[in-house]
Design an enzyme around this catalytic site. Sequence first.
Site, short mmCIF file in Angstrom:
data_model
loop_
_atom_site.label_atom_id
_atom_site.label_comp_id
_atom_site.label_asym_id
_atom_site.label_seq_id
_atom_site.Cartn_x
_atom_site.Cartn_y
_atom_site.Cartn_z
CG ASP A 104 -11.77 -3.65 -73.67
OD1 ASP A 104 -12.50 -3.53 -72.67
OD2 ASP A 104 -11.60 -2.74 -74.52
CG HIS A 114 -2.77 -14.89 -49.13
ND1 HIS A 114 -2.47 -13.80 -48.34
CD2 HIS A 114 -2.17 -14.65 -50.33
CE1 HIS A 114 -1.72 -12.94 -49.03
NE2 HIS A 114 -1.54 -13.43 -50.24
C1 HEM Z 1 -2.67 -13.32 -54.08
C2 HEM Z 1 1.12 -15.56 -52.03
C3 HEM Z 1 2.13 -11.53 -49.49
C4 HEM Z 1 -1.91 -9.51 -51.16
C5 HEM Z 1 -1.72 -14.26 -53.76
C6 HEM Z 1 -1.65 -15.59 -54.32
C7 HEM Z 1 -0.60 -16.23 -53.73
C8 HEM Z 1 0.02 -15.29 -52.82
C9 HEM Z 1 -0.11 -17.64 -53.98
C10 HEM Z 1 -2.62 -16.20 -55.35
C11 HEM Z 1 -2.28 -15.84 -56.75
C12 HEM Z 1 -2.79 -14.51 -57.21
O1 HEM Z 1 -3.99 -14.23 -57.14
O2 HEM Z 1 -1.97 -13.73 -57.67
C13 HEM Z 1 1.73 -14.65 -51.17
C14 HEM Z 1 2.90 -14.92 -50.37
C15 HEM Z 1 3.19 -13.77 -49.68
C16 HEM Z 1 2.19 -12.80 -50.03
C17 HEM Z 1 3.63 -16.24 -50.31
C18 HEM Z 1 4.29 -13.48 -48.71
C19 HEM Z 1 5.46 -14.10 -48.69
C20 HEM Z 1 1.09 -10.67 -49.67
C21 HEM Z 1 0.92 -9.42 -48.97
C22 HEM Z 1 -0.22 -8.86 -49.44
C23 HEM Z 1 -0.77 -9.75 -50.43
C24 HEM Z 1 1.90 -8.85 -47.94
C25 HEM Z 1 -0.84 -7.56 -49.03
C26 HEM Z 1 -0.96 -7.23 -47.76
C27 HEM Z 1 -2.42 -10.35 -52.13
C28 HEM Z 1 -3.57 -10.01 -52.96
C29 HEM Z 1 -3.79 -11.11 -53.79
C30 HEM Z 1 -2.78 -12.10 -53.46
C31 HEM Z 1 -4.36 -8.70 -52.93
C32 HEM Z 1 -4.89 -11.25 -54.85
C33 HEM Z 1 -6.15 -11.76 -54.22
C34 HEM Z 1 -7.32 -11.81 -55.19
O3 HEM Z 1 -7.50 -10.87 -55.96
O4 HEM Z 1 -8.10 -12.76 -55.15
N1 HEM Z 1 -0.69 -14.11 -52.85
N2 HEM Z 1 1.32 -13.36 -50.92
N3 HEM Z 1 0.04 -10.85 -50.55
N4 HEM Z 1 -1.97 -11.60 -52.47
FE1 HEM Z 1 -0.37 -12.50 -51.67
#
Ligand code: HEM
Length: 466
Positions: free
Chosen positions: A225, A335
């Site tokens: 909410d 990403h």
């Molecule tokens: C979102 C960095 C590894 C899944 C993000 C964001 C950044 C980021 C900067 C955007 C901020 C946010 O929405 O919270 C990284 C870095 C990684 C990493 C530097 C490795 C060193 C992973 C891995 C997964 C993952 C291994 C899964 C396989 C996600 C998901 C989101 C996200 C699900 C949210 C996307 C959304 O809802 O729009 N990550 N991440 N990340 N990351 Fe990563």
Amino acid sequence: MINLSQPIDLTDPDAEAFLRGIQGNIIKGHGRDHTSHLILKIIGEIPAAKKWIADFSQKFVTSAAASNRMTMSWKADVNSAGEPFFMFLLTAEGYRKLGFTDQQIPSPMNIPFGGVQFDPYFKLGMKVQTDNSLPRKLPDPPVDQWETPYQDTIHAMVLLADDSKERLEHSITEISNSIKGIFQTLTIERGDVLRKKFLRGELVVEHFGFQDGISQPLMIRQDIDKEIAKRGNAHWDPSAPLSLVLVEEPVAPGNYGSFMVFRKLEQNVKSFWESVEELAGKLGKPVDESAALAVGRSQDGIPLLPTAVIVDGTDANDFHYDQDDKALLCPFHAHIRKTNPRGDVPRNLPAPAEFERFRRVVRRGITYGYRPDIGLPSGGSRPEKEVGLLFMCFQSNLDQFVIQQEGSDEKDFVVEGVGPDATIGQSSAPVPQTWPGNVKHTMANFVKLKGGEYFFSPSISFLTGL
Ligand code: HEM
């Protein structure tokens, strides 16, 4: 009676008892600045190991109910050091070592909407990715290249989190003394929240320098909410049912736990930014704008897609890729688009929206490694190794983590030949991604697995009853 197919409402008369039964950090993050992760192997007598786990859980493990209370009292005095947080997790090998049969080891929640009903990966462990005969082969380095402690058999993890570093070190010493002769500590990982100053204030970032931890599935009605009131839900519904993460335990019916993926991911900050600079040259765009195309958000967290509600520009999250089905604003290989495709999968498969929504994971990772340069203007000494993310995510079926293999690492996700996730994708022969203006440029392999394992966070009554 709590309904797992919905978020939990804290005013429900059954909520408190339900939350007392599950460990904290699963349905809501613990929020502390420092963590340590004791990676353990049972070496002593089994009755002694069971007794240690039961006593430790009775005295220290923080339930979701206690965790909520602690967060509320900390919010009343945010400058206080708050209270320490503790979790205990087991691997499938840990269950076996304690004498449980494979039928008694937690099994995944059945994923609705055409998902994999039987997911063998928890029982097999993360090292199986080297086995080519299995359908989910992650393009990780072979196990003999992992850090030595992770090559060993891992039975358990104690996760400690605290805002006071001194108190955290004290807890590590106490625990290390009490487990002597029962557990061998294979390694201790230390996580520290990283912050960076932006125009709109100091934000929690990962090592490439982008704000992290913005978009999360929310499973508490009151949090949902608040989120909707602040950031809107015209395009994106941030809510999730408890069944996204919770699964009933076979040996403790009526009690719930969650599968946790743990991956120590080293980030090559230097090569990521060098590649972004090269891309910027090809695109004729500023470096910051080019970097945002690799992630899907700018470094201070603003998404590439417009959002319906913007409150102070903070953590905007109300967008959906129906607004950009040709990927003109946010590339398919960004990403956040690969790991949470918000409509891309149902539009292309075809599949119901729920199919995709049930493959979301709840991220609880924390950065590791020292970064004195993080606040400096670009060009400071960017590390190539020894910094990264202690990636952790919870889910009720490890099939949800398919977003790593079929999303980030796969060249044909949603669109054929799209290439790997430009931020975290791994590939031995990466296909170049197509950027605005039909520019071809390859971004991959800036993140490297140093070791990891699949864990389960059992219910409090399972642990205390050992
Ligand atoms: C979102 C960095 C590894 C899944 C993000 C964001 C950044 C980021 C900067 C955007 C901020 C946010 O929405 O919270 C990284 C870095 C990684 C990493 C530097 C490795 C060193 C992973 C891995 C997964 C993952 C291994 C899964 C396989 C996600 C998901 C989101 C996200 C699900 C949210 C996307 C959304 O809802 O729009 N990550 N991440 N990340 N990351 Fe990563």
